[in-house]
Design a protein around this motif. Structure first.
Motif, PDB file in Angstrom:
ATOM      1  N   LYS A 176       0.813  -1.217   0.000  1.00 21.81           N
ATOM      2  CA  LYS A 176       0.000   0.000   0.000  1.00 21.81           C
ATOM      3  C   LYS A 176       0.849   1.271   0.000  1.00 21.81           C
ATOM      4  O   LYS A 176       0.815   2.075   0.939  1.00 21.81           O
ATOM      5  CB  LYS A 176      -0.955   0.001   1.190  1.00 21.81           C
ATOM      6  N   HIS A 219       1.004  -7.442  11.672  1.00 16.80           N
ATOM      7  CA  HIS A 219       0.807  -6.996  10.296  1.00 16.80           C
ATOM      8  C   HIS A 219       1.313  -5.563  10.167  1.00 16.80           C
ATOM      9  O   HIS A 219       1.234  -4.769  11.104  1.00 16.80           O
ATOM     10  CB  HIS A 219      -0.688  -7.064   9.935  1.00 16.80           C
ATOM     11  N   ASP A 221       0.028  -3.286   8.438  1.00 17.46           N
ATOM     12  CA  ASP A 221      -1.144  -2.402   8.455  1.00 17.46           C
ATOM     13  C   ASP A 221      -1.896  -2.642   9.756  1.00 17.46           C
ATOM     14  O   ASP A 221      -2.789  -3.475   9.842  1.00 17.46           O
ATOM     15  CB  ASP A 221      -2.033  -2.698   7.250  1.00 17.46           C
ATOM     16  N   THR A 222      -1.507  -1.896  10.789  1.00 19.56           N
ATOM     17  CA  THR A 222      -2.108  -2.122  12.115  1.00 19.56           C
ATOM     18  C   THR A 222      -3.506  -1.534  12.238  1.00 19.56           C
ATOM     19  O   THR A 222      -4.185  -1.776  13.238  1.00 19.56           O
ATOM     20  CB  THR A 222      -1.205  -1.503  13.195  1.00 19.56           C
ATOM     21  N   VAL A 223      -3.953  -0.765  11.256  1.00 17.40           N
ATOM     22  CA  VAL A 223      -5.299  -0.199  11.286  1.00 17.40           C
ATOM     23  C   VAL A 223      -6.330  -1.270  10.915  1.00 17.40           C
ATOM     24  O   VAL A 223      -7.306  -1.500  11.633  1.00 17.40           O
ATOM     25  CB  VAL A 223      -5.413   1.006  10.332  1.00 17.40           C
ATOM     26  N   ASN A 224      -6.088  -1.939   9.811  1.00 15.11           N
ATOM     27  CA  ASN A 224      -7.017  -2.982   9.360  1.00 15.11           C
ATOM     28  C   ASN A 224      -6.736  -4.338   9.987  1.00 15.11           C
ATOM     29  O   ASN A 224      -7.600  -5.213   9.990  1.00 15.11           O
ATOM     30  CB  ASN A 224      -6.969  -3.107   7.834  1.00 15.11           C
ATOM     31  N   PHE A 225      -5.507  -4.505  10.519  1.00 16.89           N
ATOM     32  CA  PHE A 225      -5.140  -5.760  11.187  1.00 16.89           C
ATOM     33  C   PHE A 225      -4.552  -5.427  12.555  1.00 16.89           C
ATOM     34  O   PHE A 225      -3.324  -5.454  12.732  1.00 16.89           O
ATOM     35  CB  PHE A 225      -4.132  -6.544  10.343  1.00 16.89           C
ATOM     36  N   GLN A 229      -5.242  -9.290  17.728  1.00 14.21           N
ATOM     37  CA  GLN A 229      -6.665  -9.512  17.470  1.00 14.21           C
ATOM     38  C   GLN A 229      -6.863 -10.797  16.662  1.00 14.21           C
ATOM     39  O   GLN A 229      -6.028 -11.170  15.834  1.00 14.21           O
ATOM     40  CB  GLN A 229      -7.266  -8.329  16.703  1.00 14.21           C
ATOM     41  N   SER A 232      -6.016 -11.589  12.642  1.00 17.78           N
ATOM     42  CA  SER A 232      -4.988 -10.667  12.170  1.00 17.78           C
ATOM     43  C   SER A 232      -3.967 -11.336  11.277  1.00 17.78           C
ATOM     44  O   SER A 232      -3.132 -10.666  10.673  1.00 17.78           O
ATOM     45  CB  SER A 232      -4.269 -10.011  13.354  1.00 17.78           C
ATOM     46  N   GLU A 239      -0.265 -10.404   2.081  1.00 19.11           N
ATOM     47  CA  GLU A 239      -0.284  -9.802   3.418  1.00 19.11           C
ATOM     48  C   GLU A 239       1.124  -9.852   3.999  1.00 19.11           C
ATOM     49  O   GLU A 239       1.753 -10.917   4.041  1.00 19.11           O
ATOM     50  CB  GLU A 239      -1.276 -10.522   4.333  1.00 19.11           C
TER      51      GLU A 239
END
Length: 608
Positions: A176, A219, A221-225, A229, A232, A239
């Motif tokens: 991204k 991950h 991308d800690t916002v979406n993953f 959690q 994740s 990924e």
């Protein structure tokens, strides 16, 4: 027989009971890198010496004070002749190396020193064993996090992290529009687990998901993953993940995430003391055998380094209430010791800055986690000093607010407060501060500050804080790299990282500022500066840049992140795109399309 009776005691022989008087006597402390370098230089030339560790023999401190006008270490005596500290002794040994009369320094020693009269100054004698003070050893950190591996064996999280670093290929990946160093795909992780533990794909993916839940991997991308959690982790080439120890390169104590169910740590002073001892053990085990300089690359490869990194993560768990319970001297000692430990830690993990520009970037970007709040090295120093951002900048965290109420500071605002009057009486605030400029000097002494002189103690203590700050100020000011007086040129050279960067903490008038240094100077430097201040002539001030890394034989060296107009970002399908800044004049889609150049791409550039 005469030579045997007065053979010099070598500390490597555990202070054999022969003669208690040395021909070459060295006053040191065991944990000081400057002392270790000096000892190695003597051993390299096969020169016998007698070492007196003033931390081990505290009664010898008064003897040393009576002989030299400096509280620093190391100090060297040839028979009863005082040579000086590390720098002076290195110059003397260099002259011995270049001697045309003698073939070796040892030959010169035997002819000019060992053949002379026996030393008779009892202050240079080794003390009795009854005076010995043995410092407590560093405590091994006992982690509670234990993970069960696919083969049924159990390991500490630190050991699991070290194992994953060995078996999982880590490289740069694009995700991204960003490039992440030391990363890997979910599929790569599962493949490594399968190869190491001979399990199926499903079992490998299940264990990887468990690692994600325990905070060992995360991950990018800690916002979406979100970390820890459920869901994740995905076994996919698309990924991208990192080990927790690699996730935040600029955050020092991020080797692991402290257990959420752990009891808050209340003995914050003990935590810092333990970290300092663990770090000293590593440093002393990584000294170059020839010249005694620190080999930082060796430190990084030691298994003890991951133990230290794990122990440093306990700072995340420090109780804020425990910090607020500290009194002024306890909080000041805690802040100074924490700054020293984090600075040494950052030198190992990120490298040592060479230039002033790199040093400024280093201090601003290197962070540490204290009680869940992030601080840069610069910001932490500013809690103890004036905060160059300006007095109007309020503390941004609860810990900073507590420190601003209690910790000793050095601030220009105090010049408007009458002696004995608190800041609250002057400004209406409930804050009470002390104008203590010695704090600046305490932050920059020792080998980690690029100094050849060190304080005779490894850490500041709340019990003896005033005395230790006074010693730190004298040690700092006596070294020419910090304060150098040129009487005939009517010039004074000062260390820029203290007197220039924090000039607002000192008096605005040059002569008034220099007058404040006189109590911490001694001998010729004191008389020269006093004479210059009595003259009506203007004193020329010049600045010296700090020389960090003088104590290390090899890097790593800190590199400032480049902020070029071009930046590598990730495009669709993992392709590398070099994106230039858009022209400042009329923006059009066609120009934006022309500004994109793709490396190794075959085919048409997509319209979007």
């Amino acid at each position: 027989e005469r030579k045997k009776a007065h053979r010099i005691v070598d500390t490597s022989t555990k202070h054999q009971k022969q003669s208690t008087m040395g021909r070459i006597t060295v006053f040191t402390t065991a944990e000081d890198l400057n002392s270790r370098q000096l000892v190695k230089e003597l051993e390299k030339r096969s020169l016998p010496y007698s070492e007196i560790d003033i931390a081990k023999y505290p009664s010898k401190v008064q003897d040393l004070k009576s002989m030299v006008d400096s509280p620093s270490i190391p100090h060297v005596f040839f028979n009863t002749r005082y040579v000086g500290g590390l720098e002076q002794c290195l110059r003397e040994l260099k002259r011995w190396d270049n001697s045309t009369r003698y073939r070796t320094p040892l030959e010169k020693y035997e002819a000019e020193i060992a053949s002379g009269f026996d030393p008779s100054n009892d202050r240079l004698a080794l003390p009795d064993d009854a005076d010995t003070v043995v410092p407590p050893p560093a405590k091994a950190h006992k982690a509670k996090q234990i993970l069960e591996m696919p083969d049924g064996t159990k390991f500490l999280v630190r050991e699991v992290m070290d194992k994953l670093r060995e078996i999982v290929p880590r490289e740069s990946h694009n995700y991204k529009l960003h490039t992440y160093r030391k990363s890997f795909s979910g599929k790569t992780l599962v493949a490594a687990i399968r190869k190491q533990y001979h399990v199926s794909v499903d079992e490998g993916a299940l264990f990887a998901a468990h690692l994600s839940k325990q905070g060992v991997i995360r991950h990018v991308d800690t916002v979406n993953f979100p970390p820890r959690q459920k869901g994740s982790f995905k076994c996919s080439n698309h990924e991208i993940y990192r080990l927790q120890c690699d996730a935040k390169e600029k955050l020092l104590n991020s080797f692991l995430t402290w257990p959420l169910d752990a009891e808050p740590t209340t003995n914050c002073l003990e935590v810092i003391d333990n970290l300092s001892r663990l770090l000293s053990v590593m440093e002393l085990s990584s000294l170059d055998p020839v010249d005694g300089l620190l080999n930082q690359q060796h430190c990084l490869k030691m298994k003890k380094f991951s133990k230290f990194e794990e122990a440093a993560c306990e700072l995340q768990n420090i109780s804020k209430e425990a910090l607020e319970m500290l009194d002024e001297d306890e909080m000041t000692a805690f802040a100074l010791n924490l700054c020293s430990v984090m600075l040494r830690y950052a030198f190992l993990k990120a490298g040592i800055p060479k230039t002033e520009e790199e040093r400024i970037d280093f201090m601003k970007t290197m962070l540490f986690d204290l009680a869940g709040e992030y601080y840069s090295l610069e910001e932490w120093c500013n809690l103890l000093t004036s905060n160059p951002g300006g007095p109007e900048a309020p503390p941004r965290t609860s810990i900073a607010m507590s420190f601003s109420r209690k910790v000793r500071v050095s601030s220009l605002e105090m010049s408007s407060v009458a002696p004995g009057e608190s800041l609250s009486e002057s400004t209406g605030s409930d804050v009470s501060l002390k104008n203590d400029k010695r704090i600046h000097f305490a932050l920059f002494i020792g080998a980690h500050g690029g100094s050849r002189w060190s304080a005779p103690f490894s850490q500041f203590s709340a019990k003896n804080l005033d005395e230790e700050l006074d010693i730190a100020a004298r040690v700092f000011c006596q070294e020419d790299r910090n304060v150098e007086i040129h009487r005939h040129e009517n010039k004074v050279e000062l260390l820029s990282s203290v007197f220039k960067v924090y000039r607002r903490d000192f008096d605005s008038d040059d002569k008034t500022m220099l007058k404040g240094l006189i109590p911490y100077l001694g001998g010729k430097k004191r008389s020269d500066l006093s004479g210059m201040l009595l003259d009506d002539k203007k004193i020329n001030l010049t600045w010296k840049e700090p020389e960090l890394g003088r104590h290390t034989v090899s890097g790593p060296w800190y590199k400032k992140a480049s902020h070029n107009k071009k930046s590598t970002v990730a495009g669709f399908a993992g392709l590398k795109i070099v994106k230039t800044n858009s022209p400042s004049h009329h923006y059009t889609p066609s120009r934006n399309k022309q500004a994109l150049t793709m490396k190794g791409f075959k085919g048409r550039l997509p319209e979007n």
